[in-house]
Design an enzyme around this catalytic site. Structure first.
Site, PDB file in Angstrom:
ATOM      1  N   HIS A 171       0.833  -1.207   0.000  1.00 53.73           N
ATOM      2  CA  HIS A 171       0.000   0.000   0.000  1.00 53.73           C
ATOM      3  C   HIS A 171       0.868   1.257   0.000  1.00 53.73           C
ATOM      4  CE1 HIS A 171      -3.933  -1.937   0.638  1.00 53.73           C
ATOM      5  NE2 HIS A 171      -3.219  -2.864   1.256  1.00 53.73           N
ATOM      6  N   ASP A 230     -16.219  24.614   6.519  1.00 53.22           N
ATOM      7  CA  ASP A 230     -16.836  24.124   5.285  1.00 53.22           C
ATOM      8  C   ASP A 230     -17.888  25.104   4.757  1.00 53.22           C
ATOM      9  OD1 ASP A 230     -15.287  21.908   5.860  1.00 53.22           O
ATOM     10  OD2 ASP A 230     -16.945  20.801   6.763  1.00 53.22           O
TER      11      ASP A 230
END
Length: 516
Positions: A171, A230
């Site tokens: 990975h 956000d």
């Protein structure tokens, strides 16, 4: 969007690391999206990606019902990198063999590089990598050669140079593969021919144009403003595009942190000079949450009430067609994991899974495909103050999902005071910017205690503090004992109704950051 003309697709086979792969690609300044593992090859061809990455996954490729990709993707002439399960699937579908490994390989391993001409260019003869597999490729498909191995895995990486197909058993996206980013950069730049053009400045410029085109010359929008990074970034970005035709609506739903309404109104009315409508809907939300204990139902009810309020306020303004939300990519993936792959839904988010089907307003979600760290970069590009940019994430349903069980005014008041103490002491210790989140939780239990030689039966408060890069994975923070002691003493002494403080030392996974 500049940079999106060289998109890279991640086919999701249910790996817990699929989001991390996408993040790492974007850290290389290449735009990346996660799509379903079984997306048709014709759809991929229509998107014209520069590269494709096949993620890992929990299945074995030889099991009945194991997820597969459209075999046509291998004939598109697009470079493909298979990671772990993705490598095994590529091998099996193209004529190689995969079987149970003689020796399972989990954790760190030394990767011996047999060919460093492309994927492993610049890495030398070996590097450390992170393995997590019980199956292995035992025979490479026709046209492939082995380009790396480990002690336990003879075929740790393979390549078909002609078709530009690559497979790696380890990975590269995790931090435990220290040179994983270089491997991904080699795939993106050398093999796919991408350039690092996915930048915050490019995103702001192109998003502004797209929003302006979408809303039109006369269109008007309202923005669901919470004061977090956000929604704040979304508000400033849309305001940049359409100016005074945006009205922000800040709803006090009664489950906000201490001092939140005053702080948000001051920041956006005074600093950004935005048009902000304030709606105190505390009683309305508390009524909707009365008797509700299930966290998913809390989210749905809160999401429903928010939308109805925004629709009501939009009607008052007249001729408003659009609703702006600060939805992020993790919100979408966690709420609708089945849209991209075989992973299970973790939890719905009030602004995704909690939206009513008959809502009147059309959504504008300019941050929908950004991760939290990317939003912060964009926020700084837009000039948002650091007190907003660096603020810890706060769930859309607010304290409603930190009060475990039924939400009442009494329990909210207890949690609000305890949470304020946590933030104050974390800041005083100079730890705030080192943490992803730090907050208090109020469980739905009481415990026995002793105060002033008298028995008490009061609530415990749980402390939660984690470190993370994107919120998709997180580790519990090793806070100094003296900081924990101050927090505990202050909460017990200053917050009526609390006689015990505990510290949550679980990581994500297997836990989530929030308790609900």
């Amino acid at each position: 969007m500049e940079g999106r003309d060289q998109i890279v697709l991640v086919l999701d086979f249910g790996s817990q690391y699929s989001m991390l792969i996408a993040r790492k690609v974007r850290e290389c300044n290449v735009y990346c999206e996660i799509v379903r593992h079984d997306i048709p090859a014709s759809e991929i061809a229509r998107l014209v990606p520069r590269g494709i990455i096949l993620s890992g996954g929990p299945s074995s490729v030889y099991d009945d019902g194991a997820p597969r990709c459209d075999p046509g993707i291998f004939s598109l002439g697009i470079p493909i990198l298979g990671i772990c399960y993705g490598m095994q699937l590529m091998a099996r579908m193209l004529g190689g063999d995969v079987g149970r490994a003689d020796r399972r390989e989990y954790g760190k391993a030394e990767l011996a590089i047999d060919d460093d001409s492309d994927l492993f260019a610049g890495l030398g003869g070996s590097t450390t990598c992170w393995m997590s597999h019980g199956d292995s490729v035992t025979v490479v498909p026709p046209g492939f050669t082995t380009i790396a191995h480990t002690y336990n895995t003879p075929i740790a990486a393979m390549r078909d140079e002609t078709r530009r197909l690559f497979g790696i058993q380890f990975h590269p996206e995790v931090a435990h593969t220290p040179r994983g980013k270089e491997i991904l950069q080699n795939f993106l730049y050398r093999i796919c021919g991408c350039s690092p053009s996915w930048t915050a400045a490019a995103f702001v410029e192109e998003s502004t144009r797209r929003i302006r085109d979408h809303v039109g010359d006369e269109g008007r929008a309202v923005c669901a403003l919470s004061g977090g990074v956000d929604s704040s970034t979304a508000a400033v970005l849309v305001h940049r595009a359409i100016g005074r035709r945006l009205t922000c609506i800040f709803v006090n739903n009664g489950v906000l942190r201490k001092g939140e309404p005053e702080r948000v109104l001051s920041t956006f009315r005074d600093h950004f000079k935005l048009d902000v409508v304030y709606v105190d809907a505390t009683e309305r939300f508390l009524a909707a949450l009365r008797g509700v204990r299930d966290p998913e139902e809390k989210r749905k009810r809160i999401g429903h009430e928010f939308i109805r309020i925004f629709e009501e306020e939009a009607r008052k303004l007249g001729n408003v067609e659009f609703l702006v939300q600060g939805t992020l990519y993790p919100d979408v993936i966690e709420s609708r994991a089945s849209d991209t792959g075989p992973a299970a839904r973790i939890k719905s988010h009030h602004n995704v899974g909690g939206l009513p089907e008959d809502m009147e307003l059309k959504l504008i979600e300019p941050l929908r495909y950004l991760f939290k760290d990317e939003v912060r970069v964009v926020a700084r590009e837009l000039g948002l103050p650091e007190e907003i940019v660096g603020r810890h994430p706060f769930p859309g349903p607010g304290l409603a999902v930190r009060v475990i069980g039924e939400v009442t005014r009494e329990r909210l008041d207890i949690l609000r005071e305890a949470d304020a103490i946590v933030e104050e002491e974390i800041r005083r210790a100079g730890l705030y910017d080192e943490l992803w989140q730090a907050f208090a939780v109020l469980p739905a239990i009481r415990s026995v205690g002793v105060m002033g030689d008298e028995r008490t039966y009061a609530y415990p408060v749980a402390l939660r503090a984690v470190t993370s890069q994107d919120g998709m994975t997180a580790d519990w923070a090793r806070l100094p004992y003296d900081v924990l002691e101050r927090i505990s003493n202050r909460i017990i002494n200053e917050v009526h109704g609390v006689n015990r403080v505990v510290y949550d030392i679980s990581s994500k996974p297997p836990s989530t950051i929030e308790w609900e």
